[in-house]
Design a protein around this motif. Structure first.
Motif, short mmCIF file in Angstrom:
data_model
loop_
_atom_site.label_atom_id
_atom_site.label_comp_id
_atom_site.label_asym_id
_atom_site.label_seq_id
_atom_site.Cartn_x
_atom_site.Cartn_y
_atom_site.Cartn_z
N VAL A 10 0.02 -9.92 3.08
CA VAL A 10 0.39 -8.54 2.74
C VAL A 10 1.14 -8.51 1.41
O VAL A 10 0.86 -7.68 0.53
N TYR A 11 2.08 -9.44 1.23
CA TYR A 11 2.87 -9.50 -0.01
C TYR A 11 1.98 -9.68 -1.24
O TYR A 11 2.09 -8.93 -2.22
N CYS B 85 -0.44 -6.76 -2.01
CA CYS B 85 0.31 -5.67 -2.68
C CYS B 85 0.54 -6.03 -4.14
O CYS B 85 0.38 -5.19 -5.04
N PHE C 101 -4.03 -2.44 -2.03
CA PHE C 101 -3.20 -1.85 -0.98
C PHE C 101 -4.00 -1.51 0.28
O PHE C 101 -3.44 -1.51 1.38
N ALA D 52 -4.18 -4.69 2.15
CA ALA D 52 -2.82 -4.99 2.60
C ALA D 52 -2.46 -4.15 3.82
O ALA D 52 -1.84 -4.64 4.78
N LEU D 53 -2.87 -2.87 3.81
CA LEU D 53 -2.58 -1.97 4.94
C LEU D 53 -3.30 -2.45 6.19
O LEU D 53 -2.73 -2.46 7.29
N CYS E 98 -1.54 -5.50 7.46
CA CYS E 98 -0.21 -5.11 7.96
C CYS E 98 -0.31 -4.47 9.34
O CYS E 98 0.49 -4.75 10.23
N MET F 89 7.26 -4.01 2.80
CA MET F 89 6.77 -2.74 3.34
C MET F 89 6.95 -1.60 2.34
O MET F 89 6.09 -0.73 2.20
N SER G 65 6.94 -1.89 -0.89
CA SER G 65 5.92 -2.09 -1.92
C SER G 65 4.58 -1.55 -1.45
O SER G 65 3.84 -0.91 -2.22
N LEU G 66 4.25 -1.78 -0.18
CA LEU G 66 2.99 -1.28 0.37
C LEU G 66 2.97 0.24 0.43
O LEU G 66 1.98 0.88 0.03
N GLY H 86 2.67 1.67 -3.01
CA GLY H 86 1.32 1.40 -3.53
C GLY H 86 0.30 2.35 -2.95
O GLY H 86 -0.58 2.86 -3.66
N LEU H 87 0.42 2.61 -1.66
CA LEU H 87 -0.49 3.57 -1.02
C LEU H 87 -0.32 4.96 -1.63
O LEU H 87 -1.31 5.67 -1.88
#
Length: 417
Positions: free
Chosen positions: A343-344, A347, A352, A355-356, A359, A374, A376-377, A380-381
């Motif tokens: 995930v890190y 991102c 993203f 990553a989502l 996650c 989280m 950062s995610l 980003g979204l």
């Protein structure tokens, strides 16, 4: 006497043989504070006495954030911490780390010397060994040496356990010169016979200090003493040679393992894979994985975790995602660290959406990445015009964890409306 001179001046040493006023005050204040229950210090709102486990958990939580050195000492005393319990060892480490970060070095001495001097249940080699390492964690290796030499005065029997703790302390402090001195001088001086752990520690010393080739002499010494090197012993050497880009020596160590009938299993392959990934040679590491699979050897979550981290670190996100799905398809369950790493880096690479997906899969297992990852995610979204997905993710995190609700409220308020 030469040893004592190396540790500190005679005047300074005398102050430790005769505890300082601060240490004496620790002992004196112990009886004064005895009237205050542990529960009132650890959990003021509690109406019932805390169990030993509750004390430890509460102490660990408090010690991570407490800044007042006197308060930290109070918490440690109130919790009656002991190195016999894992969570208590974490609490000791948290206390020392906190005091060190805030440069309260005298408080570190008050804590550890005070416990050694004043708690009969801690006058053991196990706690002394723990104190030796904790002093090194506080960048106070001279105090680690002092505790080791003080064991007779403390009426604690000295064995190879405390010698190994001192070598580990040198590793923690990255004082490789001192580690070599301890290894050469102390076994004879204190009539201690080194064991497997002693030799493994010294191999690590040589490998970390850029002298991996010297580890061959340690293996030779082990064989003279009829102590058989293990796969862990040779694993340390392999990691050291990779660190120095000595590929031929890696092959030589593997050959020695075969000659001596030492298994070259998953753990050895994992060391090789991790070493290559650290040097940004994840492609070579992947070839090792393919070799494991073709030979019928089953990689574990650690194997895949190293590779995923390696490819992510090199910006090869597609390869990392492919490996992640491959491990799942092969029935190898990713651990929390594997999810968080992916995930890190996804991102960080701007993917993203992927990553989502990862996650959400992690959160279904009740593994939630750190607030920083989280956030950062979520941001980003939002930048990708997926504000609703970002808000939904915040709601899920707030539902699982109440401690960061206010921070998440701030993050949510900053999202585009």
């Amino acid at each position: 006497m030469a040893l004592l001179t190396r540790i500190r001046s005679s005047a300074s040493l005398l102050r430790h043989l005769n505890p300082s006023p601060q240490i004496r005050s620790l002992s004196a204040s112990a009886s004064a504070s005895a009237s205050v229950s542990a529960s009132s210090i650890l959990s003021p709102d509690s109406k019932t006495p805390l169990t030993s486990k509750q004390k430890s958990k509460t102490a660990l939580s408090l010690l991570k954030t407490e800044k007042d050195p006197n308060r930290i000492l109070e918490i440690c005393r109130a919790a009656s911490l002991t190195p016999d319990c894992h969570i208590d060892r974490l609490a000791f480490s948290a206390a020392v780390q906190n005091l060190t970060e805030n440069k309260h070095f005298s408080a570190v001495t008050n804590l550890l010397d005070g416990l050694l001097e004043n708690r009969p249940d801690l006058k053991t080699e196990r706690f002394a060994a723990h104190a030796i390492v904790l002093y090194a964690q506080a960048n106070m290796l001279d105090h680690s040496l002092r505790v080791f030499t003080d064991l007779e005065r403390l009426e604690i029997k000295r064995t190879v356990r405390s010698l190994n703790a001192l070598l580990f302390a040198c590793l923690v402090a990255k004082d490789y010169k001192e580690a070599k001195r301890v290894y050469i001088e102390f076994p004879k001086m204190y009539k201690i016979e080194p064991d497997l752990e002693t030799y493994d520690r010294m191999i690590k010393v040589f490998c970390e200090s850029g002298s991996a080739s010297s580890s061959y002499s340690i293996v030779a010494e082990m064989e003279r003493k009829m102590i058989k090197p293990t796969s862990s012993t040779f694993g340390l050497m392999i990691a050291g040679f990779y660190r120095e880009d000595k590929k031929d020596d890696v092959g030589k160590v593997l050959a020695i393992m075969k000659e001596r009938g030492v298994s070259i299993g998953v753990s050895t392959h994992n060391i090789r894979i991790q070493s290559l990934c650290k040097r940004k040679r994840s492609g070579e590491a992947k070839a090792l994985l393919d070799g494991m699979l073709s030979s019928g050897m089953k990689p574990n979550a650690v194997t895949y975790g190293h590779l995923i981290h390696g490819f992510c670190n090199e910006g090869e996100f597609d390869e990392a995602k492919k490996l992640f799905r491959s491990m799942v398809n092969r029935g190898c369950k990713p651990d929390s660290e594997c999810y968080f790493t992916l995930v890190y880096y996804l991102c960080k690479g701007g993917d993203f959406e992927s990553a989502l997906s990862v996650c959400k899969e992690s959160m279904e297992k009740n593994w939630v990445p750190s607030f920083g990852i989280m956030k950062s995610l979520v941001n980003g979204l939002a930048k990708d015009s997926k504000v609703e997905e970002a808000k939904e993710l915040i709601a899920q995190v707030k539902e699982k964890f109440s401690r960061n609700v206010e921070l998440w409220d701030e993050v949510e308020a900053a999202l585009p409306q």
